[in-house]
Design a protein around this motif. Structure first.
Motif, PDB file in Angstrom:
ATOM      1  N   GLY A 134     -51.315 -16.002 -39.354  1.00 32.01           N
ATOM      2  CA  GLY A 134     -50.228 -15.480 -40.115  1.00 32.01           C
ATOM      3  C   GLY A 134     -50.216 -14.038 -40.209  1.00 32.01           C
ATOM      4  O   GLY A 134     -50.928 -13.462 -39.416  1.00 32.01           O
ATOM      5  N   PRO A 135     -49.471 -13.607 -40.899  1.00 30.59           N
ATOM      6  CA  PRO A 135     -49.379 -12.028 -40.828  1.00 30.59           C
ATOM      7  C   PRO A 135     -50.483 -11.330 -41.882  1.00 30.59           C
ATOM      8  O   PRO A 135     -51.199 -12.171 -42.345  1.00 30.59           O
ATOM      9  CB  PRO A 135     -48.034 -11.850 -41.596  1.00 30.59           C
ATOM     10  N   LYS A 136     -50.698 -10.192 -41.405  1.00 26.22           N
ATOM     11  CA  LYS A 136     -51.826  -9.401 -42.272  1.00 26.22           C
ATOM     12  C   LYS A 136     -51.522  -9.603 -43.879  1.00 26.22           C
ATOM     13  O   LYS A 136     -50.463  -9.478 -44.237  1.00 26.22           O
ATOM     14  CB  LYS A 136     -51.944  -8.140 -41.821  1.00 26.22           C
ATOM     15  N   SER A 137     -52.656  -9.449 -44.353  1.00 25.00           N
ATOM     16  CA  SER A 137     -52.562  -9.598 -45.826  1.00 25.00           C
ATOM     17  C   SER A 137     -52.022  -8.141 -46.219  1.00 25.00           C
ATOM     18  O   SER A 137     -52.079  -7.127 -45.738  1.00 25.00           O
ATOM     19  CB  SER A 137     -53.543  -9.796 -46.664  1.00 25.00           C
ATOM     20  N   PHE A 138     -51.103  -8.194 -47.527  1.00 30.22           N
ATOM     21  CA  PHE A 138     -50.441  -7.047 -48.097  1.00 30.22           C
ATOM     22  C   PHE A 138     -51.603  -6.077 -48.887  1.00 30.22           C
ATOM     23  O   PHE A 138     -52.575  -6.634 -49.679  1.00 30.22           O
ATOM     24  CB  PHE A 138     -49.593  -7.599 -49.119  1.00 30.22           C
ATOM     25  N   ARG A 139     -51.706  -4.840 -48.255  1.00 29.69           N
ATOM     26  CA  ARG A 139     -52.772  -3.950 -48.805  1.00 29.69           C
ATOM     27  C   ARG A 139     -52.014  -2.884 -49.719  1.00 29.69           C
ATOM     28  O   ARG A 139     -50.882  -2.664 -49.620  1.00 29.69           O
ATOM     29  CB  ARG A 139     -53.306  -3.159 -47.512  1.00 29.69           C
ATOM     30  N   PRO A 140     -52.932  -2.274 -50.536  1.00 27.13           N
ATOM     31  CA  PRO A 140     -52.261  -1.021 -51.377  1.00 27.13           C
ATOM     32  C   PRO A 140     -51.611  -0.045 -50.554  1.00 27.13           C
ATOM     33  O   PRO A 140     -50.659   0.489 -51.020  1.00 27.13           O
ATOM     34  CB  PRO A 140     -53.753  -0.523 -52.102  1.00 27.13           C
ATOM     35  N   ALA A 141     -52.022   0.154 -49.364  1.00 35.61           N
ATOM     36  CA  ALA A 141     -51.368   1.243 -48.364  1.00 35.61           C
ATOM     37  C   ALA A 141     -49.985   0.819 -48.135  1.00 35.61           C
ATOM     38  O   ALA A 141     -49.127   1.790 -47.858  1.00 35.61           O
ATOM     39  CB  ALA A 141     -52.416   1.401 -47.057  1.00 35.61           C
ATOM     40  N   ASP A 142     -49.719  -0.524 -47.983  1.00 33.94           N
ATOM     41  CA  ASP A 142     -48.335  -0.866 -47.620  1.00 33.94           C
ATOM     42  C   ASP A 142     -47.540  -0.791 -48.899  1.00 33.94           C
ATOM     43  O   ASP A 142     -46.582  -0.362 -48.727  1.00 33.94           O
ATOM     44  CB  ASP A 142     -48.626  -2.467 -47.266  1.00 33.94           C
ATOM     45  N   ARG A 143     -47.975  -0.566 -50.162  1.00 32.84           N
ATOM     46  CA  ARG A 143     -47.465  -0.504 -51.314  1.00 32.84           C
ATOM     47  C   ARG A 143     -46.745   0.938 -51.207  1.00 32.84           C
ATOM     48  O   ARG A 143     -45.853   1.466 -51.525  1.00 32.84           O
ATOM     49  CB  ARG A 143     -48.058  -1.018 -52.538  1.00 32.84           C
ATOM     50  N   SER A 144     -47.920   1.760 -51.048  1.00 34.73           N
ATOM     51  CA  SER A 144     -47.607   3.204 -51.053  1.00 34.73           C
ATOM     52  C   SER A 144     -46.623   3.337 -50.011  1.00 34.73           C
ATOM     53  O   SER A 144     -45.707   4.293 -50.345  1.00 34.73           O
ATOM     54  CB  SER A 144     -48.975   3.895 -50.897  1.00 34.73           C
ATOM     55  N   ARG A 145     -46.719   2.913 -48.626  1.00 36.76           N
ATOM     56  CA  ARG A 145     -45.931   3.343 -47.754  1.00 36.76           C
ATOM     57  C   ARG A 145     -44.366   2.689 -48.107  1.00 36.76           C
ATOM     58  O   ARG A 145     -43.535   3.388 -47.658  1.00 36.76           O
ATOM     59  CB  ARG A 145     -46.484   2.721 -46.524  1.00 36.76           C
ATOM     60  N   PHE A 146     -44.504   1.652 -48.515  1.00 33.63           N
ATOM     61  CA  PHE A 146     -43.080   1.046 -49.107  1.00 33.63           C
ATOM     62  C   PHE A 146     -42.292   2.014 -50.188  1.00 33.63           C
ATOM     63  O   PHE A 146     -41.138   2.281 -49.900  1.00 33.63           O
ATOM     64  CB  PHE A 146     -43.219  -0.206 -49.721  1.00 33.63           C
ATOM     65  N   LEU A 147     -43.061   2.480 -50.872  1.00 37.00           N
ATOM     66  CA  LEU A 147     -42.390   3.466 -51.922  1.00 37.00           C
ATOM     67  C   LEU A 147     -42.035   4.576 -51.544  1.00 37.00           C
ATOM     68  O   LEU A 147     -40.956   5.038 -51.730  1.00 37.00           O
ATOM     69  CB  LEU A 147     -43.693   3.685 -53.240  1.00 37.00           C
TER      70      LEU A 147
END
Length: 165
Positions: A134-147
């Motif tokens: 499936g898709p890659k796991s959600f990472r802290p960098a994803d959260r930062s990029r989202f914000l």
């Protein structure tokens, strides 16, 4: 169907969250509170949302794309959709709204065509057994990029409405 965004006589962007399995709802609530924006979380099951304030849970019946259809109908050009669903992002963009993936990937009119094509290709490869993960796991960098991307989208929406950023 209520479309939020009219607050104290002024038009503001509304944040629409495709609520099922969204890993960044808490971040959306915090950013919306800071900007004094309405949030509509659309889901087909009850989920806890902040009490009071400007967050509302919109329950829709179960079924394929029911939540997506509700968001696509309600969203307006100055609003922002938060979704991992690429076809929903395309529908929101077609209405002039912004769309952000839950990992912070902004969907744009320039990128949505290739995102849809990639989605279709990956779906086909899964169907024939070439890809089983499936898709890659959600990472802290994803959260930062989202914000960061959510902040940019809100600022752009406010500028387009002529409200203070």
């Amino acid at each position: 169907m209520e479309t939020a965004g009219l607050s104290e006589g002024r038009i503001t962007p509304t944040l629409y969250v495709d609520g099922d399995a969204c890993p960044v709802k808490d971040e959306v609530y915090r950013v919306a509170e800071r900007h004094d924006l309405d949030v509509v979380v659309v889901a087909n099951r009850f989920m806890v949302t902040p009490r009071g304030g400007r967050v509302r849970l919109q329950l829709v019946p179960e079924g394929p794309d029911v939540a997506d259809d509700w968001i696509a109908e309600a969203i307006r050009p100055h609003d922002v959709a938060i979704t991992a669903d690429i076809p929903l992002a395309a529908r929101c963009l077609a209405k002039g709204a912004a769309a952000i993936g839950t990992t912070g990937r902004p969907f744009t009119s320039a990128s949505i065509g290739s995102a849809l094509a990639s989605r279709e290709l990956m779906s086909h490869l899964r169907e024939i057994g070439e890809i089983t993960g499936g898709p890659k796991s959600f990472r802290p960098a994803d959260r930062s990029r989202f914000l960061q991307e959510l902040e940019h989208a809100i600022q752009r929406a406010k500028r387009s409405l002529g409200t203070s950023a």
